[in-house]
Design an enzyme around this catalytic site. Structure first.
Site, PDB file in Angstrom:
ATOM      1  N   CYS A   1       0.838  -1.210   0.000  1.00 59.48           N
ATOM      2  CA  CYS A   1       0.000   0.000   0.000  1.00 59.48           C
ATOM      3  C   CYS A   1       0.869   1.256   0.000  1.00 59.48           C
ATOM      4  CB  CYS A   1      -0.885   0.053   1.235  1.00 59.48           C
ATOM      5  SG  CYS A   1      -2.191  -1.178   1.291  1.00 59.48           S
TER       6      CYS A   1
ATOM      7  N   GLU B   1       0.582   3.945   1.753  1.00 57.06           N
ATOM      8  CA  GLU B   1       0.867   4.470   3.095  1.00 57.06           C
ATOM      9  C   GLU B   1       2.069   3.771   3.710  1.00 57.06           C
ATOM     10  OE1 GLU B   1      -1.928   3.386   1.831  1.00 57.06           O
ATOM     11  OE2 GLU B   1      -3.663   4.502   2.524  1.00 57.06           O
TER      12      GLU B   1
HETATM   13  N1  THU Z   1      -4.322   0.556  -1.526  1.00 56.10           N
HETATM   14  C1  THU Z   1      -3.445   1.484  -1.004  1.00 56.10           C
HETATM   15  O1  THU Z   1      -2.348   1.681  -1.524  1.00 56.10           O
HETATM   16  N2  THU Z   1      -3.831   2.163   0.105  1.00 56.10           N
HETATM   17  C2  THU Z   1      -5.065   2.092   0.659  1.00 56.10           C
HETATM   18  O2  THU Z   1      -5.329   2.779   1.634  1.00 56.10           O
HETATM   19  C3  THU Z   1      -6.081   1.191   0.098  1.00 56.10           C
HETATM   20  C4  THU Z   1      -5.590   0.242  -0.926  1.00 56.10           C
HETATM   21  C5  THU Z   1      -3.958  -0.120  -2.771  1.00 56.10           C
HETATM   22  C6  THU Z   1      -3.642  -1.563  -2.657  1.00 56.10           C
HETATM   23  C7  THU Z   1      -3.919  -2.028  -4.078  1.00 56.10           C
HETATM   24  O3  THU Z   1      -2.784  -1.784  -4.873  1.00 56.10           O
HETATM   25  C8  THU Z   1      -5.036  -1.118  -4.560  1.00 56.10           C
HETATM   26  O4  THU Z   1      -5.043  -0.020  -3.667  1.00 56.10           O
HETATM   27  C9  THU Z   1      -6.396  -1.770  -4.587  1.00 56.10           C
HETATM   28  O5  THU Z   1      -6.712  -2.317  -3.374  1.00 56.10           O
END
Ligand code: THU
Length: 140
Positions: free
Chosen positions: A64, A66
């Protein structure tokens, strides 16, 4: 307080933080979900540290935005943060795992949720609000 160890962000800083998250989002590697996310941490020193999601063919290995930002900050020597901005199409909140990782470094943290569509809009929440009863004190 919503802003530990610092004065409230001024408007210019807030705009820079939002822009940093939007710039980071432009670098997201989201080939599988097509859901790009950018994150930017504002350190107490006033530096901006970016992260974007990094997906993988082995889907569960996806990182993710974050947590990538937190890792980038720590490796640059920053562990104290004033605020976080997260930019996505619809202004999503951070996932549960990211909330716990942020909580490792922050008692509380203002979080700007930056939505791009259908209209640009920013909503402010806080880590305390999103993770009210964290795993922590008294643990290992
Ligand atoms: N994702 C993030 O990077 N941060 C979030 O807070 C929610 C989800 C990404 C993970 C994945 O690559 C995509 O969003 C879809 O879930």
């Amino acid at each position: 307080s919503a802003l530990p160890r610092s004065e409230p962000m001024d408007d210019a800083t807030r705009q820079q933080l939002i822009l940093a998250a939007q710039e980071a989002r432009a670098h997201a590697y989201a080939t599988y979900s097509d859901f790009t996310v950018g994150a930017a941490l504002l350190t107490t020193e006033g530096r901006f540290v970016r992260g974007c999601n990094v997906e993988n063919r082995s889907l569960g290995l996806t990182q993710c935005a974050e947590r990538v930002a937190v890792g980038n900050a720590v490796v640059e020597g920053y562990r104290d943060f004033q605020a976080l901005a997260i930019a996505s199409r619809n202004g999503v909140t951070p996932c549960g795992a990211c909330r716990q990782v942020l909580a490792e470094f922050c008692e509380d943290l203002p979080i700007l949720l930056v939505q791009e569509e259908p209209v640009p809009e920013t909503r402010e929440v806080s880590l305390r609000l999103l993770l009210p009863d964290r795993f922590g004190r008294g643990g290992p």
